[in-house]
Design an enzyme around this catalytic site. Structure first.
Site: not given
Ligand code: C5P
Length: 224
Positions: A29-30
């Site tokens: 993810g980020n």
């Protein structure tokens, strides 16, 4: 003025960040919070627009009045964007889309083993914004649809931004100056807005709502 200047318009905003599943409990993810995308949705609603918000893993309340579609991965976001874009006057891609995803997602949780773990092989995700630009260029989207991208750049903002604007075939590119407490998870943002056929516009550090309203000002001008 801005009062209801976007009434009768269907505006599509993507927000948050995609998650690319490794197994049922893990993902790549980020750090995108979704705050800028939500500010875009709220300001558009306040100006009378019909808003479709494509929310990728946003842990914030839905803006009242928006049609919210929840997605997790880049491939899910792509499906949702391409569907919503068919009736959109503008699409603003504020979401952070993962460039890569695991080539395979394990159906069961990957166990800890003795010795070296298996590498996670990655494959490229489609570039959704570039695909929208290509669809518009080839007549699969109306030519009047305004396309807006967001980009985070640390250096050579003007040169890198101009190249990205052309590569993605969009009208506006909001380039965030990342680092030093800016952008991710904060209520404030500073940016340079690159626009086809116009000089760059510097937006000083300020609330994400202010940047959002400026984006809609530029979109509104292109729509009228
Ligand atoms: O190429 P880069 O990731 O810097 O471009 C950022 C812009 O492109 C954002 O508007 C983002 O939503 C969009 N994007 C996309 N699909 C991808 C990667 C980025 O639509 N796979």
């Amino acid at each position: 003025g801005r009062d209801r200047d976007l009434a009768g318009r269907h505006l599509v905003v993507s927000a948050g960040g995609t998650r690319e599943a490794i197994d049922p409990v893990r993902f790549i993810g980020n750090r995108s919070s979704g705050l800028q995308g939500l500010a875009l949705a709220r300001t558009a609603l306040a100006r009378g627009a019909e808003v479709t918000l494509l929310a990728a893993n946003v842990a914030l309340p839905d803006p009242p009045g928006a049609k919210v579609v929840r997605v997790e991965s880049a491939l899910e976001l792509r499906e949702a964007v391409l569907a919503a874009a068919e009736t959109a006057d503008a699409v603003v891609m504020a979401a952070a889309v993962a460039d890569f995803r695991p080539a395979a997602t394990s159906d069961s949780k990957i166990k800890k083993t003795a010795g070296e773990p298996d590498p996670i092989r990655l494959v490229q995700n489609p570039d959704i914004l570039a695909e929208l630009g290509e669809r518009r260029r080839t007549g699969r989207l109306p030519g009047a649809t305004v396309l807006v991208g967001f980009a985070a750049e640390t250096d050579d903002v003007l040169a890198n931004g101009a190249a990205k604007l052309a590569r993605k075939g969009c009208d506006l590119l909001v380039v965030n100056q990342v680092g030093a407490g800016k952008a991710f998870g904060t209520p404030d943002n500073a940016a340079t807005i690159l626009s086809t056929g116009a000089p760059p516009l510097e937006i000083p550090l300020g609330p994400k709502e202010g940047l959002a309203d400026t984006v809609w000002d530029l979109v509104s001008t292109r729509l009228s």
